[in-house]
Enzyme design. Structure first.
Site, short mmCIF file in Angstrom:
data_model
loop_
_atom_site.label_atom_id
_atom_site.label_comp_id
_atom_site.label_asym_id
_atom_site.label_seq_id
_atom_site.Cartn_x
_atom_site.Cartn_y
_atom_site.Cartn_z
N GLU A 1 -42.80 -4.86 -8.82
CA GLU A 1 -41.71 -3.91 -8.61
C GLU A 1 -42.25 -2.48 -8.46
OE1 GLU A 1 -38.43 -5.01 -10.99
OE2 GLU A 1 -37.33 -3.16 -10.67
N GLU B 1 -43.62 -2.27 -5.03
CA GLU B 1 -42.49 -2.30 -4.09
C GLU B 1 -41.85 -0.91 -4.03
OE1 GLU B 1 -39.20 -4.79 -5.26
OE2 GLU B 1 -38.09 -4.41 -3.40
N CYS C 1 -33.49 -7.51 -12.48
CA CYS C 1 -33.86 -8.58 -13.43
C CYS C 1 -32.69 -9.06 -14.28
CB CYS C 1 -35.03 -8.16 -14.31
SG CYS C 1 -34.90 -6.51 -14.97
N SER D 1 -34.24 -4.39 -5.93
CA SER D 1 -35.63 -4.81 -5.80
C SER D 1 -35.63 -6.28 -5.40
CB SER D 1 -36.33 -4.65 -7.15
OG SER D 1 -37.46 -5.49 -7.21
N LYS E 1 -28.43 -16.05 -17.26
CA LYS E 1 -29.71 -16.66 -16.89
C LYS E 1 -29.56 -18.16 -16.62
CE LYS E 1 -32.61 -13.13 -17.59
NZ LYS E 1 -33.31 -12.56 -16.43
N GLU F 1 -28.72 -18.19 -13.09
CA GLU F 1 -29.83 -17.65 -12.29
C GLU F 1 -30.89 -18.71 -12.01
OE1 GLU F 1 -32.63 -15.18 -14.38
OE2 GLU F 1 -32.85 -13.80 -12.69
N GLU G 1 -31.84 -19.22 -4.17
CA GLU G 1 -32.67 -18.06 -3.82
C GLU G 1 -33.92 -17.98 -4.70
OE1 GLU G 1 -29.47 -17.95 -4.46
OE2 GLU G 1 -28.39 -16.55 -3.17
N CYS H 1 -30.54 -6.16 -22.82
CA CYS H 1 -30.61 -7.57 -23.26
C CYS H 1 -30.47 -7.75 -24.76
CB CYS H 1 -31.94 -8.16 -22.85
SG CYS H 1 -32.12 -8.31 -21.09
#
Ligand code: HC1
Ligand code: SF4
Length: 575
Positions: A278, A281, A298, A318, A357, A360, A365, A503
């Site tokens: 990241e 990037e 994230c 990102s 999550k 996810e 993807e 989190c």
């Protein structure tokens, strides 16, 4: 200051306070159910009824204001009877399968029944038609247990600005539901699980995956690798009666080894890897007129939100996968190869403070091969259950270390990912060193820390000035997103996390009951402190200084953002 009398005792109170607040300040407990400080407080459930001299009816303490000279009785016969009756009525339409309920022994209604002396099924009879929604990957809704307190409704509206949940029907048929009683999967729910965290009963909870994990552990064919998210260590101890904010990293690792996982890794390694990808990037976007501000990706709840509400801003995200998905991809490629194990025989379990999550991990993807890189996600609460199920005496465990081979090292930057501002700070520690061509002594970016509000900072590194912002929860993120949409955002880089505080307050963390929430104790800050304490205790505090990360690039990935890295560690959301 004014004077009031509560239970024959003269005490001081402040003009504008409610009876509930004044009583609490004077150490007098009044039971509540629907009331949550700063979130709800409409007197809807009537559990907090008290007798006020001169008033015709009993008054709901959570909304009734104090007056000078007021005389209040919190425990008169009338108040006690009325309160008990309210709870008896709630119980009469409750499924009462307490023994097998996910909230058994940790239920606010159970506690209230005990406290108020509810002993008989006073209003037994017909029950309203329940809804079971088990369709979404992360959240289960079971209205047979709902007490209509509205805590979830207000939380979704006030914290996330979404208003996914509301009341439908009237009277006996009243239900808390997404519009038309639809599934969470069919509405704009971001799967943050904040509604779960405030539910006093078992009406909302995570979709459990413990049984899959136990199956894998008992399958001789499977090599089971577990990884733990940064925020878990700052909260897991609460499930075993330890004070909020106790850091239990070593005990947690020991427990996971006793449960029988073949390898115990820390998602922090994945966080360090994320910072490499990241960070580069970001620099690439900065130096080559890429899309700015770049926004972290994230937090999967946040990703769900942006897909639903701001799909036009998806290019700002990102392209990095989240840390646990990156580590999953590394385990099923680099680790599999190094250990000579067929990746199909590896089962990766992520212990996360998050329910989003769960969804996810199964998104197409995030696949780099025909199988998933992470097979199961357990919440912090589920991990506690697993530990108890295996008869492990958690509190007495000695500290143990994560497995050290290949992905065992992690930096302090990785740990702080779990608190709001942590991803930004971790990224700055690396990006600043790269821009300055040196190992800067500046490590602590205090301006982006803290569990409340939007934080911003301007950082000068050589010729470059970086403007950054950090937001957590969607009500706080929305103005930043509107600015981007309107082309007036001053920022280069923004961290957004789905849950308030980051989190550490994810939808899968141990329940913090209303009594603690209403006491004003800042449990988010206490949990965050556990992570910052671990950061400062570590010898390596910058992701790019993690020697195993350096080796991974040298031996396998090449450079950050290389083709190989892109294939395994990046994705693109296009909903
Ligand atoms: Fe998080 Fe993350 S910090 S998203 O909050 O980037 O869940 O803890 O594991 O993946 O590392 C959660 C926490 C977690 C990821 C990391
Ligand atoms: Fe609202 Fe989050 Fe609950 Fe979905 S998971 S209903 S977005 S609070």
């Amino acid at each position: 200051k004014i004077k009031i009398t509560i239970n024959n005792r003269e005490v001081e109170a402040y003009e504008g306070q409610t009876v509930l607040e004044a009583a609490k300040n004077n150490g007098i407990h009044i039971p509540t159910l629907c009331y949550l400080k700063d979130v709800t407080g409409t007197g809807a459930c009537r559990v907090c009824q008290v007798e006020v001299e001169g008033a015709k009816t009993l008054c709901a303490a959570c909304v009734y204001p104090v007056r000078d000279g007021m005389v209040i009785k919190t425990n008169s016969q009338r108040a006690l009877d009325a309160r008990r009756r309210v709870v008896e009525l709630i119980v009469s339409n409750h499924s009462k399968d307490c023994l097998s309920c996910i909230r058994n022994t940790n239920c606010e209604l159970q506690r209230l029944c005990q406290e108020l002396g509810v002993r008989e099924d006073a209003f037994a009879g017909e029950k309203s038609e329940p809804t079971f929604d088990t369709v979404s990957p992360g959240i289960v809704r079971n209205t047979s247990k709902c007490v209509l307190c509205g805590r979830c409704v207000e939380t979704c509206t006030k914290v996330q600005g979404l208003g996914v949940l509301g009341y439908m029907n009237r009277g006996f048929k009243t239900k808390v539901a997404p519009i038309y009683d639809k599934s969470f999967d069919d509405v704009n729910c971001m799967q943050c699980g904040q509604c779960i965290n405030v539910c006093p009963v078992g009406a909302l909870h995570e979709k459990e995956e413990i049984h899959y994990v136990i199956e894998a552990l008992n399958d001789p064919q499977k090599h089971v690798v577990v990884q733990t998210a940064p925020a878990v260590r700052g909260a897991l101890g609460e499930e075993f009666g330890m004070p909020i904010g106790t850091r239990v990293t070593g005990k947690m690792v020991h427990a996971l080894k006793l449960v029988g996982f073949d390898k115990v890794y820390d998602t922090n390694f994945g966080a360090d890897l994320t910072i490499m990808e990241e960070g580069y990037e970001f620099l690439n976007r900065l130096q080559n007129q890429g899309t700015l501000p770049m926004i972290t990706s994230c937090s999967p709840g946040w990703v769900n939100y942006v897909e639903h509400e701001y799909p036009d801003l998806l290019d700002h995200l990102s392209t990095c996968k989240s840390p646990h998905m990156m580590l999953g991809a590394m385990v099923k490629s680099v680790y599999a190869e190094a250990k000579g194990i067929d990746p199909r025989d590896i089962y990766v379990v992520s212990i996360m403070p998050c329910v989003a999550k769960k969804g996810e991990k199964q998104r197409t993807e995030n696949k780099t091969s025909p199988y998933q890189d992470v097979d199961a996600v357990l919440t912090t609460r589920e991990l506690a259950k697993l530990i108890k199920m295996f008869g492990i005496n958690f509190r007495d465990l000695k500290d143990d270390d994560f497995d050290q081979d290949l992905f065992g090292e992690y930096s302090g930057a990785g740990v702080i990912f779990g608190a709001s501002g942590g991803v930004m700070e971790a990224a700055l520690r690396t990006v600043a060193d790269i821009l300055a061509y040196e190992d800067l002594s500046m490590i602590d970016y205090h301006a982006v820390r803290g569990v409340e509000g939007v934080k911003e900072s301007t950082i000068k590194i050589g010729e470059q000035t970086l403007k950054v912002a950090v937001a957590q929860s969607m009500t706080l993120a929305k103005p930043l997103l509107d600015d981007i949409r309107n082309g007036v955002s001053p920022y280069h880089f923004i961290e957004i996390m789905g849950c308030p505080g980051g989190c550490i307050n994810g939808g899968g963390q141990p329940y913090v009951n209303a009594t603690i929430r209403n006491s004003g104790f800042n449990f988010k800050q206490a949990r965050a402190k556990a992570l910052y304490d671990e950061d400062i205790s570590l010898p390596v505090r910058k992701s790019h200084k993690n020697s195993q990360i350096q080796n991974l690039y040298k031996n396998y990935l090449g450079e950050p953002n290389s083709e190989k890295a892109h294939h395994l560690l990046h994705t693109h959301y296009t909903k």
